[in-house]
Design an enzyme around this catalytic site. Structure first.
Site, PDB file in Angstrom:
ATOM      1  N   ASP A  33       0.843  -1.193   0.000  1.00 55.76           N
ATOM      2  CA  ASP A  33       0.000   0.000   0.000  1.00 55.76           C
ATOM      3  C   ASP A  33       0.876   1.240   0.000  1.00 55.76           C
ATOM      4  OD1 ASP A  33      -2.213  -1.592   0.163  1.00 55.76           O
ATOM      5  OD2 ASP A  33      -2.848  -0.929   2.151  1.00 55.76           O
ATOM      6  N   LYS A  90      -8.284   0.636  -5.155  1.00 54.98           N
ATOM      7  CA  LYS A  90      -9.453   0.052  -4.506  1.00 54.98           C
ATOM      8  C   LYS A  90     -10.750   0.720  -4.939  1.00 54.98           C
ATOM      9  CE  LYS A  90      -6.967  -1.225  -0.250  1.00 54.98           C
ATOM     10  NZ  LYS A  90      -7.075  -2.688  -0.369  1.00 54.98           N
ATOM     11  N   GLY A 162      -5.127  -2.982   8.816  1.00 55.70           N
ATOM     12  CA  GLY A 162      -4.857  -1.810   9.632  1.00 55.70           C
ATOM     13  C   GLY A 162      -4.610  -2.087  11.090  1.00 55.70           C
ATOM     14  N   ARG A 174      -5.860 -20.563   6.974  1.00 54.81           N
ATOM     15  CA  ARG A 174      -6.055 -21.949   7.405  1.00 54.81           C
ATOM     16  C   ARG A 174      -7.460 -22.440   7.060  1.00 54.81           C
ATOM     17  NH1 ARG A 174      -2.263 -24.313  10.704  1.00 54.81           N
ATOM     18  NH2 ARG A 174      -0.710 -22.961  11.698  1.00 54.81           N
ATOM     19  N   GLY A 223      -2.811  -7.338   8.546  1.00 50.51           N
ATOM     20  CA  GLY A 223      -2.070  -7.478   9.792  1.00 50.51           C
ATOM     21  C   GLY A 223      -0.636  -7.937   9.647  1.00 50.51           C
ATOM     22  N   GLY A 244      -0.058  -3.581   4.036  1.00 50.43           N
ATOM     23  CA  GLY A 244      -0.657  -2.251   4.042  1.00 50.43           C
ATOM     24  C   GLY A 244       0.071  -1.315   4.975  1.00 50.43           C
ATOM     25  N   SER A 245      -0.494  -1.154   6.172  1.00 50.12           N
ATOM     26  CA  SER A 245       0.037  -0.196   7.136  1.00 50.12           C
ATOM     27  C   SER A 245       1.375  -0.635   7.712  1.00 50.12           C
ATOM     28  CB  SER A 245      -0.971  -0.012   8.275  1.00 50.12           C
ATOM     29  OG  SER A 245      -2.287   0.121   7.764  1.00 50.12           O
TER      30      SER A 245
END
Length: 303
Positions: A33, A90, A162, A174, A223, A244-245
């Site tokens: 990102d 997005k 995030g 999983r 995450g 992302g973050s």
């Protein structure tokens, strides 16, 4: 579904084979990102196979709240002009006009994303009508197969964007992998029942059961904040990683980005993983997913 659907604003066509082939080329890589052209250049230099152009990373979207929409076209074009690698952007779930705009801008992939505020709580975008390939999120096999039925060329296990907490990413990966393995041991009459339970076409369920995998590329997201996170998701069966973050909310974005790329490539080599995990500075602070109330979890969006 192999025949191409045609978008009203274009006389080009994109078959499932072409779209899925484009996604296949990203296998084994990291998609990052970015919110500025400079971040996009950092991502490319670190070895990212693509960037996701957006105005706010998921951590900021979560913190600031409100309605989150497609990014400004000027911002997206600035990032397209800044790099030579593919650029994704997005669109809100169900917002087919945002997707039309993104296709017109020339993005390489559209992510119909739960990170943005859904525009339609009943229908996802009919992705067969577009020439641009789509990426969609899934928390389980049924979701993944429904998105593929709608025309998605890549699936990403959702995780919880995030947060910097990888627990939901592992749960979703999983879950998808376990449900695929379950299909492979079923007889054909049992697959009819499975198709009903998964709310997916029987032919697609049979295809997955015979191949032991999805017919499209499966990435992971949500995450991932450290090289170890990325390597674990690859060992769990992901074919690539969205970050992302976790990069640009960390203390040393350039080094962390390069380390996550290397960890994704050498995910099964603990010596390399130990080496690239050294001296990265502070990871993003993050949020424990268990502290987020169920209605506020982004992964709950989509159906």
């Amino acid at each position: 579904m192999e025949t191409a659907a045609q978008n009203g604003s274009s006389n080009q066509t994109g078959t499932a084979r072409v779209k899925r082939g484009m996604a296949e080329m990203l296998k084994g890589g990291v998609i990052m990102d970015v919110v500025t052209p400079e971040q996009a250049r950092i991502a490319e230099a670190a070895g990212a196979v693509a960037v996701m152009a957006l105005e706010r990373v998921p951590a900021d979207i979560r913190a600031q709240g409100g309605v989150s929409r497609m990014s400004d076209p000027d911002m997206i074009e600035g990032i397209i002009d800044a790099v030579t690698i593919p650029v994704m952007a997005k669109a809100r779930i169900g917002h087919f006009v945002e997707a039309q705009i993104l296709q017109s801008l020339g993005v390489d992939y559209v992510d119909e994303s739960e990170v943005l505020t859904p525009a339609d709580y009943t229908n996802h975008i009919d992705k067969w009508k577009f020439t641009v390939p789509f990426v969609c999120g899934a928390t389980n096999l049924g979701e993944a197969l429904r998105r593929i039925t709608e025309g998605a060329a890549m699936i990403r296990s959702k995780g919880e964007a995030g947060t910097g907490d990888v627990s939901n990413a592992t749960t979703h990966m999983r879950k998808i992998g376990g449900e695929i393995r379950r299909l492979t041991s079923m007889s054909e009459d049992e697959l009819y029942v499975a198709a009903k339970e998964l709310q997916a076409p029987y032919e697609l369920v049979v295809e997955v059961a015979r191949a032991g995998k999805l017919p499209v590329t499966l990435f992971t997201a949500g995450g991932i904040a450290t090289p170890a996170d990325a390597a674990m998701m690859m060992q769990l069966g992901a074919e690539g990683v969205f970050v992302g973050s976790g990069i640009f909310k960390s203390g040393n974005p350039e080094q962390r980005a390069a380390a996550i790329v290397k960890a994704t490539t050498f995910y099964d080599d603990p010596d390399v993983l130990a080496k690239v995990s050294r001296g990265l500075g502070e990871a993003m602070v993050g949020i424990n997913v268990e502290e987020i109330a169920q209605p506020h979890r982004l992964a709950e969006r989509g159906w």
